[in-house]
Design an enzyme around this catalytic site. Sequence first.
Site, PDB file in Angstrom:
ATOM      1  N   HIS A 175      -6.280   9.736  -0.585  1.00 53.27           N
ATOM      2  CA  HIS A 175      -6.978   9.716   0.690  1.00 53.27           C
ATOM      3  C   HIS A 175      -6.178  10.309   1.847  1.00 53.27           C
ATOM      4  CE1 HIS A 175      -4.962   5.708   0.434  1.00 53.27           C
ATOM      5  NE2 HIS A 175      -4.696   5.930   1.700  1.00 53.27           N
ATOM      6  N   ASP A 232      -7.644   1.574   2.319  1.00 53.55           N
ATOM      7  CA  ASP A 232      -7.251   2.493   3.390  1.00 53.55           C
ATOM      8  C   ASP A 232      -8.189   3.663   3.631  1.00 53.55           C
ATOM      9  OD1 ASP A 232      -5.570   3.236   5.479  1.00 53.55           O
ATOM     10  OD2 ASP A 232      -4.311   4.489   4.213  1.00 53.55           O
ATOM     11  N   ASP A 287       1.041   5.077  -0.281  1.00 54.80           N
ATOM     12  CA  ASP A 287       0.357   6.365  -0.234  1.00 54.80           C
ATOM     13  C   ASP A 287       1.012   7.363  -1.181  1.00 54.80           C
ATOM     14  OD1 ASP A 287      -1.687   6.050   1.875  1.00 54.80           O
ATOM     15  OD2 ASP A 287       0.046   5.640   3.154  1.00 54.80           O
ATOM     16  N   HIS A 318       0.867  -1.186   0.000  1.00 57.56           N
ATOM     17  CA  HIS A 318       0.000   0.000   0.000  1.00 57.56           C
ATOM     18  C   HIS A 318       0.897   1.228   0.000  1.00 57.56           C
ATOM     19  CE1 HIS A 318      -3.133   2.830   0.664  1.00 57.56           C
ATOM     20  NE2 HIS A 318      -2.698   3.161   1.862  1.00 57.56           N
TER      21      HIS A 318
END
Length: 989
Positions: free
Chosen positions: A431, A181, A59, A57
């Site tokens: 996000h 997430d 970001d 994951h």
Amino acid sequence: MAALRQQQLAAALLFLLSQGLSFPLGQDSKQAPTCGYQSCHATKPGMLNVHLIPHTHDDVGWLKTVDQYYYGDRNEIQHAGVQYILDSVVDQLLKNPDRRFIYVETAFFYRWWKQQSASMQQTVKQLVNEGRLEFVNGGWCMSDEATTHYSAVIDQMTLGLRFLNDTFGPCGRPRVAWHIDPFGHAREHASMFAQMGYDGFFFGRLDYQDRHRRMTNKEQELLWRASDSLPPPVADLFTGILPNGYNPPEGFCWDQSCSDAPIRDDPDLEDYNVDDVVSRFLAIAGSQSLVYKTNHIIMTMGSDFQYENANLWYKNLDKLIHYVNAEQANGIKVNLLYSTPSCYLQELHRSNLSWPLKTDDFFPYADDAHDFWTGYFTSRPALKRYERVSNSNLQTCNQLEVLGGPISRDGPFGNGDSQTMKEAMAVAQHHDAVSGTEKQHVANDYARRLANGWKHCQVLVSNSLASLSSSSVERVYCDNLNISVCPLTESSTKFAVNVYNPLGRTVTWPVRLPVNGTAYTVSDPSGRSVDCQVVPVSSTTSRVRKGRGYAVNELVFQVLVPPLGFTTYSVSLLKDGPPPASTKHYAPTAIQNKFLQVTFDPSTGLLSGLSNLETGQSIKLTQNFYWYNASDGNNSESNQPSGAYIFRPNTSTPFVISKTAKTQTIQTSVVQEVRQWFSPWVSQVVRLYSDSRALELEWTVGPLPIDDDLGKEVITRLDTSIDTNEYFYTDSNGREVLQRKKDFRPTWNLRQSEPIAGNYFPINSRAFIKDETDQLTVVTDRSQGAGSIRNGSLEIMLHRRLLYDDVRGVGEPLNETSDIFPEGLVVRGRLMLLLDRPLTAADSHRPLAQEMVLQPLLTFTNGELHPNAKLEFSGLQASLPPAVHLLTLTQWDDNSVLLRLEHQFQSWESKTHSRPVTVNLQKLFSTLKVLGVSELNLSANQWIDEMKRLQWTPESGKRPLLKTFEDPSPWEVAFTPMQIRTFIITMSN
């Protein structure tokens, strides 16, 4: 040791069998050297098949900037380097054809891909073609769902998916949406994903009470019916909730950032642990299988920025698969396999079961009784507004690139481009971007990227306007008009203002320009005089400008702008003109135009009522400002403080900032204003333009004082006589409206533990309250959090300043300052109020919300207009029907453009407009000839007639049959309520 091993395995087997597990039989799927569903490993019927999903994951900015994450810079903040992850994963996938990996964030992959050699690119293509490297989600980023507008989400998804499509063809197209997430999930996102052709959607976070109920009832996998207007299954999306968020099971993390023991499989060593690992894994798998519906379960083997040394993960996963599957010879009916979310989804589909149906959304999200993630709905309100303004600027940039033709990219003002702005806006949807949950230096970087993108677009816009207006005079952009700063208008005695309207219909728009003269003349494109007035700049504006402008007055007039076009107004100083409008230092009893009357309490200076003069409606309406005392974490019930993510007030009763307001009144033929001051850090202008059906509330809040060591969360509250019965309504990503009720969730019995934060929901463009006769709608200029805590009341959070971190990872308090505002951030915004009958309210708030999202762009030229300049232009032959909104017009390639049109009304909300409507594409544009039209899916990465999705059966009824509405002709396209249609149009100028 052997005896211990047999005991552990026997215990694990006994656990699995004692639970009475019975699974529907699966089907074998043979491995083939092709991608997608054909590349899945075989599963075993009659066994518990455990799908291991290697993933990372990544970001697109959070604790570090996008660049820092990619290069592995600033590792003292967080050890993360995306380029090394992709290097390492590709290397490890080549060593074992059984291995799989999924990748999500195209923004990072695109950058990595461009740096690879041709041979490496060919190698990666082969991995993709064989399904060993699979893209999921595939947008430029994994967008936030609470604070994003649907238009920007569609754009960023299109950007990422187009790159994958162009680079890898069909094997690059993701089958699964993957939002592991984001902090709560919007219904409109599910609707968009369905219309983009995804077969399923997986996420990791949902309310802890909701999860518990779903685990108990085996409802963690469901069919989400994400629209009440689109006919099923158009917006139906299979949705799965992952078992561990997006992390591995406890004890099975083998990244360099983890501390779990590796699998030590040399039996001659004292610390041999295979038996322990196998028995622990079987126990976890057995336990997980009890809360899911089929004999297939999914496990996410990875987490934040993992697989930088992919060998650690794959070496241990190879062993785990080998040793667990070896126990099948001993009667253990568990089968491990490398898998992907799409392969897991395929097995669920093959089970041929029916699934629980969901029609609401997953907001708000709480991970414990006092931990509601509702603060980020408002966090960083200035960045949220800048993102919304940037979206409007990008759409204007895209449109003018099409309307201006090739000269827009290479014209008299240089080389312009829209790509830089597209990528900056796409990154801003992440996000931890527009959500406001990043570190301060990362927020600054997002803003810097947007500003840089707009600079590139300004060149393009200037080139295009020069071509369309036949005038190459230099254009000036004034990006600080909201605080009355524009050097050209402040100093010039004669200038022109060009107003470009990105909407597909004519709009009337108020223009306010900072000036230092006392009287001006304004002429429209035909030379007719336009009513204009000069009003003094407010003391609040003078204060927040911080020396960035010196205008003492504002010139106010209204413009009429054609659809998808511009109009030009000339402004000249009158040297001997009358003085500006004077301010009166008393509270008025009322201001009104021909549509609205607004009353005030002269003893307090506050609003007291609102009347719609056309419909004869009147309501009591009081509005004021309050602040919640943010918890510092020293509460006896919980140590949870308010922070960037979490809203946790110390009390359910907010503190009023002032019970009265000092006022000034200005009344002119163009605008009437009541300027209110509540404290040194809260002020407002109540504004009513002569031709407006909406009341404007322009609020200015900040810097929030913290000398009392109290964090503050500032709201405005509208208290009315409307009998709401604890219901109110919010939009979902700016589109469909959902009903909310205080202390209530549609799908489970809520135990409310936070009476304020637990009743806050995200609004992106509007919220309203209503009863049988009256509806008060508030249209916003950015995403914010809102609630209806009291009957007849609507409160909206405007600004937050906090002194503690909320322990959700960002690691710093939400305490924004800057060089301009070292004492704390000052934020200005607008709320637009509409009072209508409920049956006709959408006829007003739908177009107004679009005006707030896509605002006219003002550019300025100094001096006299060129005598041959074209002063007015429209890119459309006529305004679009009121129900139709032009969502996208952007250059696709040299000979074609991408066009999206949408029906902007829900099926139930308008007697006039909630019906099908048709548009003739050949008769749409005024200067562009349409030569051919082909329709695509929403994300423009599949032809619409080739988009085939997996179909699912809801438990509550039969699988729906899609109802279609035929186009009248190849050129006339029909739109039903809430339908978006996407076209590639071949054109010539």
